[in-house]
Design a protein around this motif. Sequence first.
Motif, PDB file in Angstrom:
ATOM      1  N   ASP A   1       0.839  -1.202   0.000  1.00 44.71           N
ATOM      2  CA  ASP A   1       0.000   0.000   0.000  1.00 44.71           C
ATOM      3  C   ASP A   1       0.874   1.253   0.000  1.00 44.71           C
ATOM      4  N   GLY A   2       1.958   1.230   0.772  1.00 42.20           N
ATOM      5  CA  GLY A   2       2.871   2.367   0.781  1.00 42.20           C
ATOM      6  C   GLY A   2       3.544   2.563  -0.566  1.00 42.20           C
TER       7      GLY A   2
ATOM      8  N   ARG B   1       0.933   3.980  -2.957  1.00 39.60           N
ATOM      9  CA  ARG B   1       0.693   5.417  -2.749  1.00 39.60           C
ATOM     10  C   ARG B   1       1.804   6.249  -3.377  1.00 39.60           C
ATOM     11  N   ARG B   2       3.019   5.739  -3.278  1.00 41.46           N
ATOM     12  CA  ARG B   2       4.158   6.457  -3.855  1.00 41.46           C
ATOM     13  C   ARG B   2       4.088   6.440  -5.392  1.00 41.46           C
TER      14      ARG B   2
ATOM     15  N   PRO C   1       4.049  10.117  -0.114  1.00 43.55           N
ATOM     16  CA  PRO C   1       4.501   9.846   1.262  1.00 43.55           C
ATOM     17  C   PRO C   1       5.662   8.858   1.277  1.00 43.55           C
ATOM     18  N   PRO C   2       6.293   8.658   2.445  1.00 39.32           N
ATOM     19  CA  PRO C   2       7.345   7.624   2.566  1.00 39.32           C
ATOM     20  C   PRO C   2       6.775   6.238   2.280  1.00 39.32           C
TER      21      PRO C   2
ATOM     22  N   LEU D   1       6.989   3.623   3.946  1.00 38.87           N
ATOM     23  CA  LEU D   1       6.461   2.977   5.153  1.00 38.87           C
ATOM     24  C   LEU D   1       5.314   3.762   5.783  1.00 38.87           C
ATOM     25  N   GLN D   2       4.728   4.699   5.037  1.00 40.75           N
ATOM     26  CA  GLN D   2       3.692   5.560   5.613  1.00 40.75           C
ATOM     27  C   GLN D   2       2.495   4.759   6.129  1.00 40.75           C
ATOM     28  N   THR D   3       2.109   3.703   5.438  1.00 41.11           N
ATOM     29  CA  THR D   3       0.962   2.912   5.893  1.00 41.11           C
ATOM     30  C   THR D   3       1.258   2.238   7.222  1.00 41.11           C
TER      31      THR D   3
ATOM     32  N   TYR E   1       3.207   3.527   9.504  1.00 39.98           N
ATOM     33  CA  TYR E   1       3.113   4.619  10.469  1.00 39.98           C
ATOM     34  C   TYR E   1       1.648   4.916  10.809  1.00 39.98           C
ATOM     35  N   ASP E   2       0.797   4.917   9.786  1.00 40.86           N
ATOM     36  CA  ASP E   2      -0.625   5.201   9.998  1.00 40.86           C
ATOM     37  C   ASP E   2      -1.268   4.144  10.886  1.00 40.86           C
TER      38      ASP E   2
ATOM     39  N   LYS F   1      -0.041   4.378  14.509  1.00 44.68           N
ATOM     40  CA  LYS F   1      -0.666   5.494  15.226  1.00 44.68           C
ATOM     41  C   LYS F   1      -2.082   5.149  15.645  1.00 44.68           C
TER      42      LYS F   1
END
Length: 300
Positions: A21-22, A25-26, A37-38, A40-42, A44-45, A48
């Motif tokens: 997914d990350g 997105r990129r 986004p980076p 690894l953003q998914t 991070y999401d 969180k």
Amino acid sequence: MNAVSVVSAFLVLLVLPPLLDGIGRRVKARIQYRRGPPLLQTFYDLEKLFRLPSVVPTENPMFRLAPYLAFAAALAGGLMLPFGSEPVLEFGKGLIVFFYVVAMVSVVTVLAAFSVQNAFSHIGGHREVMMVLSIEPLLAVVLGVLAFKAGTLNIAELASGVSPSPSVLLAYILLAYAAYAEGGFVPFDIAEAETEVIGGPFTEYSGRLLGVFRYALLIKRVVLLWLLATLIAVPAARAAGISGGMALVLVQVAVLSILYIAAVAVEAANARLRIDQAVSLNKKVFAVAVGVLFIALVGW
């Protein structure tokens, strides 16, 4: 079952969905001339969301249970698919069980939507029902064609038992369409439609519960594409002299990655459909699938 299948299965099902997914997105951002986004953003999401408490607006137990049921169904469906030469969970008629288990993710999403008193949530639930009723018959017919041509309902045997023919080639194309639509890629993310119905079935979800739901949907998307990737990778790998083990898993992962990036590229070029447009399109594709079933039955 062997150690390679078990380890690779859990790595693919738990690590690859957020990672792909990350990457997606990129890739989509680059297609649209954005930085994105980076990678690894998914992760991070999700991390969180898992750290945040969930607001529970109802006493209906289904609201709390639904994310975990969806996660369990998506994971169980994935474990029924071959990782290398064999699945982790194996049933005599695994293709039928796989179909119903994966469908449970959508069913649980609908139950979650109607477990709260929220108009946006209910709209999303209705749309999810319409999508399920229009795409699941298509998926059933396509899997039926492949099972008929292979002469088995065992998923591991299906991957190596299908011989090339016009009906099989068309079934692969239709399976790619069904996996794309069932996976909720644009333009088929109609139930959620953040800008229109504010999250649809997940309007009232937050924190940890929302994170589990998001994770389950990412796993489901990868599971559907993994089925198609397996049907492509296993015959190709065996033609190249690869019969099993980690080498076959790596071929499956490579094919999966290509399919995922291709799906993201298609997604970046499309806008969301209205629910009536999506249902109408799914009906037309279902009619084509019935034609392909007829072709298979006459031996082509």
